[in-house]
Write a protein that holds these residues in place. Structure first.
Motif, PDB file in Angstrom:
ATOM      1  N   VAL A 125      46.116  68.456  13.326  1.00  0.00           N
ATOM      2  CA  VAL A 125      46.481  69.993  13.384  1.00  0.00           C
ATOM      3  C   VAL A 125      47.874  70.319  13.401  1.00  0.00           C
ATOM      4  O   VAL A 125      48.647  69.634  14.134  1.00  0.00           O
ATOM      5  N   GLU A 126      48.191  71.237  12.417  1.00  0.00           N
ATOM      6  CA  GLU A 126      49.691  71.811  12.699  1.00  0.00           C
ATOM      7  C   GLU A 126      49.722  73.165  12.787  1.00  0.00           C
ATOM      8  O   GLU A 126      48.994  74.017  12.162  1.00  0.00           O
ATOM      9  N   GLY A 127      50.604  73.771  13.548  1.00  0.00           N
ATOM     10  CA  GLY A 127      50.970  75.154  13.873  1.00  0.00           C
ATOM     11  C   GLY A 127      49.942  76.030  14.405  1.00  0.00           C
ATOM     12  O   GLY A 127      48.892  75.686  14.850  1.00  0.00           O
ATOM     13  N   LYS A 128      50.407  77.208  14.530  1.00  0.00           N
ATOM     14  CA  LYS A 128      49.591  78.333  15.047  1.00  0.00           C
ATOM     15  C   LYS A 128      47.892  78.461  14.655  1.00  0.00           C
ATOM     16  O   LYS A 128      47.204  78.491  15.266  1.00  0.00           O
ATOM     17  N   LYS A 129      48.083  78.311  13.096  1.00  0.00           N
ATOM     18  CA  LYS A 129      46.900  78.506  12.687  1.00  0.00           C
ATOM     19  C   LYS A 129      45.897  77.351  12.519  1.00  0.00           C
ATOM     20  O   LYS A 129      44.690  77.322  12.950  1.00  0.00           O
ATOM     21  N   GLY A 130      46.394  76.223  12.704  1.00  0.00           N
ATOM     22  CA  GLY A 130      45.852  75.003  13.026  1.00  0.00           C
ATOM     23  C   GLY A 130      45.183  75.049  14.490  1.00  0.00           C
ATOM     24  O   GLY A 130      43.977  74.628  14.628  1.00  0.00           O
ATOM     25  N   ARG A 131      45.906  75.499  15.212  1.00  0.00           N
ATOM     26  CA  ARG A 131      45.628  75.503  16.659  1.00  0.00           C
ATOM     27  C   ARG A 131      44.297  76.372  16.863  1.00  0.00           C
ATOM     28  O   ARG A 131      43.285  76.115  17.603  1.00  0.00           O
ATOM     29  N   ALA A 132      44.512  77.419  16.071  1.00  0.00           N
ATOM     30  CA  ALA A 132      43.332  78.338  16.462  1.00  0.00           C
ATOM     31  C   ALA A 132      42.181  78.050  15.488  1.00  0.00           C
ATOM     32  O   ALA A 132      41.054  78.070  16.148  1.00  0.00           O
ATOM     33  N   ALA A 133      41.990  77.368  14.424  1.00  0.00           N
ATOM     34  CA  ALA A 133      41.055  76.746  13.907  1.00  0.00           C
ATOM     35  C   ALA A 133      40.392  75.698  14.815  1.00  0.00           C
ATOM     36  O   ALA A 133      39.094  75.613  15.086  1.00  0.00           O
ATOM     37  N   PHE A 134      41.193  74.824  15.588  1.00  0.00           N
ATOM     38  CA  PHE A 134      40.769  73.721  16.400  1.00  0.00           C
ATOM     39  C   PHE A 134      40.036  74.315  17.805  1.00  0.00           C
ATOM     40  O   PHE A 134      38.959  73.939  18.070  1.00  0.00           O
ATOM     41  N   VAL A 135      40.516  75.535  18.096  1.00  0.00           N
ATOM     42  CA  VAL A 135      39.802  76.143  19.320  1.00  0.00           C
ATOM     43  C   VAL A 135      38.629  76.850  18.646  1.00  0.00           C
ATOM     44  O   VAL A 135      37.428  76.632  19.606  1.00  0.00           O
ATOM     45  N   ASP A 136      38.409  77.490  17.825  1.00  0.00           N
ATOM     46  CA  ASP A 136      37.468  78.086  17.029  1.00  0.00           C
ATOM     47  C   ASP A 136      36.198  76.917  16.962  1.00  0.00           C
ATOM     48  O   ASP A 136      35.025  77.315  16.951  1.00  0.00           O
ATOM     49  N   ILE A 137      36.652  75.918  16.256  1.00  0.00           N
ATOM     50  CA  ILE A 137      35.507  74.993  16.361  1.00  0.00           C
ATOM     51  C   ILE A 137      34.832  74.578  17.594  1.00  0.00           C
ATOM     52  O   ILE A 137      33.572  74.462  17.545  1.00  0.00           O
ATOM     53  N   GLY A 138      35.710  74.282  18.674  1.00  0.00           N
ATOM     54  CA  GLY A 138      35.068  74.052  19.901  1.00  0.00           C
ATOM     55  C   GLY A 138      34.157  75.436  20.608  1.00  0.00           C
ATOM     56  O   GLY A 138      33.014  74.873  20.851  1.00  0.00           O
ATOM     57  N   ARG A 139      34.737  76.615  19.868  1.00  0.00           N
ATOM     58  CA  ARG A 139      33.551  77.648  20.566  1.00  0.00           C
ATOM     59  C   ARG A 139      32.271  77.671  19.586  1.00  0.00           C
ATOM     60  O   ARG A 139      31.504  77.800  20.279  1.00  0.00           O
ATOM     61  N   GLU A 140      32.387  77.181  18.319  1.00  0.00           N
ATOM     62  CA  GLU A 140      31.383  77.281  17.673  1.00  0.00           C
ATOM     63  C   GLU A 140      30.257  76.455  18.178  1.00  0.00           C
ATOM     64  O   GLU A 140      29.048  76.460  18.416  1.00  0.00           O
ATOM     65  N   LEU A 188      45.995  76.908  26.194  1.00  0.00           N
ATOM     66  CA  LEU A 188      45.794  75.326  26.824  1.00  0.00           C
ATOM     67  C   LEU A 188      46.280  74.489  25.572  1.00  0.00           C
ATOM     68  O   LEU A 188      46.677  73.341  25.971  1.00  0.00           O
ATOM     69  N   VAL A 189      46.410  74.888  24.432  1.00  0.00           N
ATOM     70  CA  VAL A 189      46.691  73.836  23.557  1.00  0.00           C
ATOM     71  C   VAL A 189      48.147  74.296  22.628  1.00  0.00           C
ATOM     72  O   VAL A 189      48.349  73.598  21.661  1.00  0.00           O
ATOM     73  N   ASP A 190      48.726  75.320  23.381  1.00  0.00           N
ATOM     74  CA  ASP A 190      50.031  75.766  22.745  1.00  0.00           C
ATOM     75  C   ASP A 190      51.321  75.075  23.807  1.00  0.00           C
ATOM     76  O   ASP A 190      51.378  75.299  24.769  1.00  0.00           O
ATOM     77  N   PRO A 191      51.890  74.367  22.832  1.00  0.00           N
ATOM     78  CA  PRO A 191      53.016  73.750  23.742  1.00  0.00           C
ATOM     79  C   PRO A 191      53.935  74.599  24.188  1.00  0.00           C
ATOM     80  O   PRO A 191      54.673  74.030  25.223  1.00  0.00           O
ATOM     81  N   LYS A 192      54.137  75.818  23.833  1.00  0.00           N
ATOM     82  CA  LYS A 192      55.034  76.844  24.434  1.00  0.00           C
ATOM     83  C   LYS A 192      54.563  77.287  25.794  1.00  0.00           C
ATOM     84  O   LYS A 192      55.307  77.935  26.513  1.00  0.00           O
ATOM     85  N   LYS A 193      53.196  77.494  25.971  1.00  0.00           N
ATOM     86  CA  LYS A 193      52.739  77.879  26.884  1.00  0.00           C
ATOM     87  C   LYS A 193      51.679  77.041  28.135  1.00  0.00           C
ATOM     88  O   LYS A 193      51.798  77.789  29.255  1.00  0.00           O
ATOM     89  N   ASN A 194      51.574  75.928  27.603  1.00  0.00           N
ATOM     90  CA  ASN A 194      51.017  74.990  28.733  1.00  0.00           C
ATOM     91  C   ASN A 194      51.916  74.099  29.090  1.00  0.00           C
ATOM     92  O   ASN A 194      52.459  73.367  28.235  1.00  0.00           O
ATOM     93  N   PRO A 195      52.522  74.131  30.366  1.00  0.00           N
ATOM     94  CA  PRO A 195      53.452  73.107  30.751  1.00  0.00           C
ATOM     95  C   PRO A 195      52.949  71.755  30.991  1.00  0.00           C
ATOM     96  O   PRO A 195      53.981  70.885  30.974  1.00  0.00           O
TER      97      PRO A 195
END
Length: 385
Positions: free
Chosen positions: A11-26, A45-52
């Motif tokens: 997974v790369e970048g913001k769009k990739g992380r969003a796809a990753f999250v949406d697969i889990g939600r599905e 939780l999967v954003d390096p800038k927001k999860n310490p």
């Protein structure tokens, strides 16, 4: 088992992380008793800038596709603080992790696990444990008992067949975590009442609510106790300063002072108990969505979570007092005071304690004494690489 049509990509970048999250939600939406979480929170939780957590971890997310269709996901990660811990505490040098595991079928499951192992080996890891999504403090373990009812706040929920797929790929159980169901709309046994009354006669002991006017100071005091109390527990990784600040900010909106107690001995904080109203009950009602009208229900619930179940996610007593009668007395006093407040102020009828390690004899004894019963079990697996 293999399938040449399965492709696993990092997974790369913001769009990739969003796809990753949406697969889990599905995947979660397919489970009868799963509770949809806020997508914005899952993205954080999967954003390096927001999860310490990312401040002391290296993380790689992967998505599996078959014929162009998403069929699974997994995270492979290394907690560098965990590498510094003694091996007898479950982590230690060479220990990598996997988490956020979802798969369409066994072939996908094994392909994802193989890809996570390959990445961890390339990072120099010699052992893998999981699932941990991502931190031990977030959602540890695979649910192996309790799929027949909804999880409480910050607890994972997984289909029963994942257990066979993970074990079928050579993973063995290394630790079991348990949660306990507890009716709180009736008094605790007389033994507990006598212990509480004895503590109330001890002028050295004070049990008080968290002071929201001194929130930052209070939360640091609580997490200082936690870092000390849990320091020798299996899987323990200390909170960093950034994680403490982040946790303080995230938890404040759902903290009710009368449900969160600090125990003092001669004016010194020595123990605490944190209790959270089960926000999953309102998230289920709004289907995990704040818009267009979910925010109204969530805010109203946060102000007065009437009838809410209560979860005890964290409690601790300074290590110097552990294995003493004082430690259990403080625990029983805090539990009883919070029970009274939860029933009087919110008409709550049920509590849940956990998670508790299967070798934590002190906490298990307390749970047994207040007649709590195991209602969910999670397993953390391990495998040599």
């Amino acid at each position: 088992m293999s399938d040449t049509h399965i492709v696993i990509e990092p997974v790369e970048g913001k769009k990739g992380r969003a796809a990753f999250v949406d697969i889990g939600r599905e995947f979660a939406a397919r489970e009868e008793h799963s509770v949809p979480q806020l997508r914005s929170e899952q993205l954080e939780l999967v954003d390096p800038k927001k999860n310490p957590f990312f401040g002391h971890a290296t993380v790689q997310l992967f998505i599996a596709t078959r014929d162009g269709k998403p069929v699974g996901r997994i995270a492979a990660h290394i907690d560098h603080l965990a590498l510094e811990l003694p091996q007898e505490q479950g982590m230690g040098p060479g220990t990598g992790m996997f988490g956020y595991f979802d798969a369409e079928d066994e072939a996908v499951a094994h392909a994802l696990l193989a890809r996570a192992e390959e990445w961890l080996r390339a990072q120099g890891m010699t052992r893998v444990i999981g699932p941990l999504s991502l931190s031990i403090w977030e959602e540890p373990g695979l649910l192996v008992k309790g799929q027949d009812h909804a999880p409480t706040i910050m607890m994972g929920h997984h289909p029963a067949h994942y257990q066979g797929w993970i074990e079928g790929y050579g993973f063995a159980e290394t630790k079991r975590l348990m949660t306990y169901d507890l009716p709180i709309d009736k008094p605790f046994p007389k033994l507990v009442q006598r212990i509480v009354q004895s503590g109330e006669r001890n002028e050295r002991i004070t049990i008080r609510p968290i002071d929201m006017k001194r929130w930052d100071e209070e939360i640091r005091s609580v997490l200082h106790i936690l870092n000390d109390a849990w320091s020798t527990n299996w899987g323990f990784v200390p909170f960093t300063d950034d994680e403490i600040s982040h946790a303080a900010k995230k938890m404040k909106p759902i903290i009710k002072p009368q449900l969160n107690m600090i125990a003092e001995l001669d004016g010194r904080p020595v123990a605490f108990m944190m209790v959270l109203p089960d926000m999953n009950q309102v998230l289920k009602k709004v289907d995990g969505k704040l818009f267009p009208f979910g925010w109204f229900h969530v805010l109203r619930w946060l102000r007065k979570p009437m009838g809410a179940d209560m979860r005890v996610p964290l409690m601790g007593v300074l290590k110097e007092f552990q294995n003493s009668r004082l430690a259990s007395q403080l625990a029983f006093m805090m539990i009883e005071y919070i029970r009274r407040n939860a029933t009087a102020d919110y008409n709550s009828k049920r509590g849940e304690i956990g998670w508790i390690l299967d070798d934590n004899k002190g906490m298990i004894a307390i749970a047994d004494t207040i007649e709590a019963v195991v209602n969910r079990e999670y397993v953390i697996y391990e495998k040599a690489l």
